[in-house]
Write a protein that holds these residues in place. Structure first.
Motif, PDB file in Angstrom:
ATOM      1  N   GLY A   1      10.309  40.460   5.568  1.00 35.81           N
ATOM      2  CA  GLY A   1      11.419  40.587   5.946  1.00 35.81           C
ATOM      3  C   GLY A   1      11.422  41.427   7.571  1.00 35.81           C
TER       4      GLY A   1
ATOM      5  N   VAL B   1       5.772  38.914   6.942  1.00 35.13           N
ATOM      6  CA  VAL B   1       7.050  38.525   7.850  1.00 35.13           C
ATOM      7  C   VAL B   1       7.215  38.324   6.073  1.00 35.13           C
ATOM      8  CG1 VAL B   1       7.455  36.278   8.144  1.00 35.13           C
ATOM      9  CG2 VAL B   1       6.243  37.184   9.523  1.00 35.13           C
ATOM     10  N   GLU B   2       7.274  37.242   5.171  1.00 39.82           N
ATOM     11  CA  GLU B   2       7.643  37.348   3.740  1.00 39.82           C
ATOM     12  C   GLU B   2       8.626  38.195   4.159  1.00 39.82           C
ATOM     13  OE1 GLU B   2       5.666  34.287   0.798  1.00 39.82           O
ATOM     14  OE2 GLU B   2       4.273  36.108   1.307  1.00 39.82           O
TER      15      GLU B   2
ATOM     16  N   ALA C   1       5.198  31.278   7.077  1.00 45.29           N
ATOM     17  CA  ALA C   1       4.996  31.695   5.899  1.00 45.29           C
ATOM     18  C   ALA C   1       4.988  31.530   4.881  1.00 45.29           C
ATOM     19  CB  ALA C   1       6.114  33.020   5.970  1.00 45.29           C
ATOM     20  N   PHE C   2       6.114  30.874   5.010  1.00 44.56           N
ATOM     21  CA  PHE C   2       6.686  29.648   3.194  1.00 44.56           C
ATOM     22  C   PHE C   2       5.657  29.127   3.472  1.00 44.56           C
ATOM     23  CE2 PHE C   2       9.142  26.425   1.395  1.00 44.56           C
ATOM     24  CZ  PHE C   2       9.989  27.151   0.698  1.00 44.56           C
TER      25      PHE C   2
ATOM     26  N   ASN D   1       9.345  28.347  13.586  1.00 46.18           N
ATOM     27  CA  ASN D   1       9.197  30.310  13.715  1.00 46.18           C
ATOM     28  C   ASN D   1       8.499  30.975  12.180  1.00 46.18           C
ATOM     29  OD1 ASN D   1      10.873  29.925  11.150  1.00 46.18           O
ATOM     30  ND2 ASN D   1      12.134  28.519  12.478  1.00 46.18           N
ATOM     31  N   ARG D   2       8.735  31.997  12.157  1.00 49.42           N
ATOM     32  CA  ARG D   2       7.969  32.440  11.616  1.00 49.42           C
ATOM     33  C   ARG D   2       8.173  32.798  10.179  1.00 49.42           C
ATOM     34  NH1 ARG D   2       8.972  39.588  13.315  1.00 49.42           N
ATOM     35  NH2 ARG D   2       8.773  37.518  15.565  1.00 49.42           N
ATOM     36  N   THR D   3       9.951  32.365   9.719  1.00 52.46           N
ATOM     37  CA  THR D   3       9.498  32.143   8.450  1.00 52.46           C
ATOM     38  C   THR D   3       9.378  30.822   7.705  1.00 52.46           C
ATOM     39  OG1 THR D   3      11.759  33.723   8.586  1.00 52.46           O
ATOM     40  CG2 THR D   3      11.824  32.159   6.621  1.00 52.46           C
ATOM     41  N   GLU D   4       9.706  30.065   9.002  1.00 51.99           N
ATOM     42  CA  GLU D   4       8.868  28.749   8.095  1.00 51.99           C
ATOM     43  C   GLU D   4       7.329  28.619   8.273  1.00 51.99           C
ATOM     44  OE1 GLU D   4       8.690  23.712   9.718  1.00 51.99           O
ATOM     45  OE2 GLU D   4       9.815  24.854  10.448  1.00 51.99           O
TER      46      GLU D   4
END
Length: 204
Positions: free
Chosen positions: A157, A154-155, A194-195, A189-192
């Motif tokens: 992209g 995911v990181e 992963a962060f 969400n997935r981005t959040e």
């Protein structure tokens, strides 16, 4: 007399710290600087007993300066003095054998005693709440190896389809994993997610 280098980019805080430290009869703030490059330049020609370094400073971070000092095998002790208790910062500092990692809200009397412990007794000092948090997170990674691998993709992209192909799973399975991860980490969400996991050090 303990000779100190203070590197802090906030002028008011730097001035206040210098005043408080110089009130100690056995302390002498040799130099106060506002960025990492100034600190490094000073260290090339002077040998303070200890350097108090902020992390996020212009030109070079405190961690950059710490790494450089270790590469040069300098005798100067180093305490990171910061507002950040982020796990990846702590982990990097420890990997470079930092002598202390303290929060800026540490009372001045405690800070003075910590400095003496490091310089005179060669002890490593870390704000207790930070160490407890670090150890807890080190031992309590809620993610499985598969979930870690997924978030690493995911990181980068990658899309659900690309992740499915990379992990040899169906897109439906990937979506199920993502749903489980979001629930575990309480993220939207997935981005959040992963962060958040990266900052916790769970994706290392």
């Amino acid at each position: 007399m303990i000779k100190i280098l203070l590197a802090e980019d906030q002028n008011m805080l730097r001035g206040a710290l210098t005043t408080l430290l110089n009130m100690e009869t056995d302390f002498n703030v040799m130099k106060e600087v506002s960025d990492g490059r100034e600190a490094l330049d000073f260290l090339q020609t002077h040998k303070p007993h200890i350097a108090l370094l902020d992390i996020e400073m212009p030109t070079l971070t405190g961690l950059d300066v710490l790494k450089w000092m270790r590469e040069k095998e300098m005798d100067t002790k180093v305490i990171i003095l910061t507002t950040f208790s982020k796990r990846h910062y702590i982990k990097e500092a420890l990997s470079h054998r930092v002598d202390g990692y303290l929060l800026k809200d540490t009372p001045s009397t405690e800070l003075a005693n910590y400095i003496r412990e490091v310089v005179n007794n060669h002890k490593q000092v870390i704000t207790p709440s930070i160490m407890n948090q670090f150890l807890f997170e080190e031992q309590h990674n809620p993610l499985s190896k598969r979930e870690v691998a997924l978030l690493q993709h995911v990181e980068k992209g990658m899309t659900t389809k690309q992740i499915a192909e990379a992990l040899y799973l169906s897109q439906g399975t990937i979506r199920n994993y993502l749903s489980e991860i979001l629930q575990k980490l309480e993220k939207q969400n997935r981005t959040e997610a992963a962060f958040y996991a990266r900052n916790k050090g769970w994706l290392d």
